[in-house]
Design an enzyme around this catalytic site. Structure first.
Site, PDB file in Angstrom:
ATOM      1  N   LYS A  13       0.839  -1.208   0.000  1.00  0.00           N
ATOM      2  CA  LYS A  13       0.000   0.000   0.000  1.00  0.00           C
ATOM      3  C   LYS A  13       0.877   1.263   0.000  1.00  0.00           C
ATOM      4  CE  LYS A  13      -2.114  -1.016   3.912  1.00  0.00           C
ATOM      5  NZ  LYS A  13      -1.477  -2.283   4.287  1.00  0.00           N
ATOM      6  N   ARG A  88      -9.534   0.808   8.978  1.00  0.00           N
ATOM      7  CA  ARG A  88      -9.091  -0.555   9.282  1.00  0.00           C
ATOM      8  C   ARG A  88     -10.154  -1.337  10.047  1.00  0.00           C
ATOM      9  NH1 ARG A  88      -3.194   0.507   9.078  1.00  0.00           N
ATOM     10  NH2 ARG A  88      -2.029  -1.395   9.395  1.00  0.00           N
ATOM     11  N   ARG A 127      12.024  -5.764   5.005  1.00  0.00           N
ATOM     12  CA  ARG A 127      12.017  -4.406   4.438  1.00  0.00           C
ATOM     13  C   ARG A 127      12.707  -3.387   5.354  1.00  0.00           C
ATOM     14  NH1 ARG A 127       5.523  -2.942   4.724  1.00  0.00           N
ATOM     15  NH2 ARG A 127       5.393  -2.838   6.989  1.00  0.00           N
ATOM     16  N   ARG A 161      11.384  -0.835  10.861  1.00  0.00           N
ATOM     17  CA  ARG A 161      10.300  -0.598  11.809  1.00  0.00           C
ATOM     18  C   ARG A 161      10.364  -1.617  12.941  1.00  0.00           C
ATOM     19  NH1 ARG A 161       4.896   0.016   8.282  1.00  0.00           N
ATOM     20  NH2 ARG A 161       4.095  -0.997  10.146  1.00  0.00           N
ATOM     21  N   ARG A 172      -0.363  -8.748  13.276  1.00  0.00           N
ATOM     22  CA  ARG A 172      -0.943  -7.720  12.386  1.00  0.00           C
ATOM     23  C   ARG A 172      -1.792  -8.366  11.296  1.00  0.00           C
ATOM     24  NH1 ARG A 172       4.454  -4.922  10.947  1.00  0.00           N
ATOM     25  NH2 ARG A 172       3.256  -3.708   9.464  1.00  0.00           N
TER      26      ARG A 172
HETATM   27  P1  AMP Z   1       0.947   0.476   9.114  1.00  0.00           P
HETATM   28  O1  AMP Z   1       2.138   1.370   8.932  1.00  0.00           O
HETATM   29  O2  AMP Z   1      -0.215   0.877   8.269  1.00  0.00           O
HETATM   30  O3  AMP Z   1       1.311  -0.987   8.963  1.00  0.00           O
HETATM   31  O4  AMP Z   1       0.468   0.673  10.632  1.00  0.00           O
HETATM   32  C1  AMP Z   1       1.316   0.335  11.716  1.00  0.00           C
HETATM   33  C2  AMP Z   1       0.485   0.159  12.972  1.00  0.00           C
HETATM   34  O5  AMP Z   1      -0.175   1.393  13.304  1.00  0.00           O
HETATM   35  C3  AMP Z   1      -0.648  -0.852  12.896  1.00  0.00           C
HETATM   36  O6  AMP Z   1      -0.189  -2.187  13.132  1.00  0.00           O
HETATM   37  C4  AMP Z   1      -1.598  -0.357  13.977  1.00  0.00           C
HETATM   38  O7  AMP Z   1      -1.131  -0.702  15.273  1.00  0.00           O
HETATM   39  C5  AMP Z   1      -1.466   1.160  13.836  1.00  0.00           C
HETATM   40  N1  AMP Z   1      -2.466   1.715  12.894  1.00  0.00           N
HETATM   41  C6  AMP Z   1      -2.231   2.323  11.705  1.00  0.00           C
HETATM   42  N2  AMP Z   1      -3.370   2.712  11.114  1.00  0.00           N
HETATM   43  C7  AMP Z   1      -4.373   2.344  11.948  1.00  0.00           C
HETATM   44  C8  AMP Z   1      -5.794   2.440  11.913  1.00  0.00           C
HETATM   45  N3  AMP Z   1      -6.436   3.003  10.867  1.00  0.00           N
HETATM   46  N4  AMP Z   1      -6.497   1.949  12.957  1.00  0.00           N
HETATM   47  C9  AMP Z   1      -5.886   1.376  14.012  1.00  0.00           C
HETATM   48  N5  AMP Z   1      -4.552   1.238  14.122  1.00  0.00           N
HETATM   49  C10 AMP Z   1      -3.795   1.721  13.096  1.00  0.00           C
END
Ligand code: AMP
Length: 213
Positions: A13, A88, A127, A161, A172
């Site tokens: 994404k 989400r 990554r 990360r 996740r």
């Molecule tokens: P991402 O970078 O999109 O993989 O997000 C990393 C982490 O941030 C996720 O595993 C969640 O813990 C949190 N997170 C990001 N976006 C959301 C969302 N829309 N709702 C809830 N938690 C989020």
């Protein structure tokens, strides 16, 4: 234009959102990036989100919808946005519908990036990004031309990360299947759901997305 990229962690994404941003002048709104910035800055939201993110769980709907609603009010979003990592949950999707109605904005498309979980663990754990410019790389699939030197800015510092470990990725993925995948029928019912093959090469996925827009 308002576009949602929906897919599991590691589906690509962020990579595709960056490309859409560069090509079409849309603004990438990555809720993960926003939360990581809040954690780094030690804000109230960051303190609350840190441990949740490290467990691979989801931050509360209330915090997330508040962050997105505020961000959509910034003038740069008038050009159009790509939502990367939001919504989400069904509650977030419903809150998004309401806030877009209030802001007189409309959701154009939701693009599902279809992937296979087995490959995602390898994708995510390998990554890393350039600490200077944020360019993304991978231990196996996308190495810099010169070892240890960023292709884009020649930086030599890289970061990973803290939630990109095998254990957290599994959690996740579970959050994705339990809480985010139910959004697919939600958007299908609205007639705006489209799909691309997230297992294809990065350029091929970009072409599939471009063909849909
Ligand atoms: P991402 O970078 O999109 O993989 O997000 C990393 C982490 O941030 C996720 O595993 C969640 O813990 C949190 N997170 C990001 N976006 C959301 C969302 N829309 N709702 C809830 N938690 C989020």
């Amino acid at each position: 234009m308002i576009l949602i990229l929906l897919g599991a962690p590691g589906a690509g994404k962020g990579t595709q959102a960056q490309r859409l941003q560069d090509k079409h002048g849309l603004v990438q709104l990555s809720t993960g990036d926003m939360l990581r910035a809040a954690v780094a800055a030690g804000t109230e939201v960051g303190i609350e989100a840190k441990s949740v993110m490290e467990r691979g769980e989801l931050v509360s709907d209330e915090i997330m919808t508040g962050i997105i609603s505020e961000r959509l009010d910034q003038p740069d979003c008038e050009k159009g946005v790509i939502l990367d990592g939001f919504p989400r949950t069904e509650a977030q999707a419903e809150a998004l519908d309401l806030m877009l109605r209030d802001k007189e904005m409309s959701l154009n498309s939701v693009i599902e990036m279809k992937t296979d979980d087995v490959v995602l663990v390898e994708r995510v754990t390998g990554r890393y990004t350039c600490a200077n410019c944020g360019a993304g790389y991978h231990d196996s699939f996308l190495k810099p031309v010169e070892d240890g030197v960023c292709d884009k800015c020649k930086g030599t510092e890289f970061s990973r990360r803290s939630d990109d470990t095998a254990e957290t990725v599994r959690s996740r993925l579970q959050s994705y299947h339990n809480q985010t995948a139910p959004l697919l029928p939600y958007y299908k019912g609205k007639g705006i759901l489209k799909q691309v093959d997230g297992m294809a090469e990065i350029d091929e996925v970009t072409q599939q997305i471009e063909a849909l827009l």
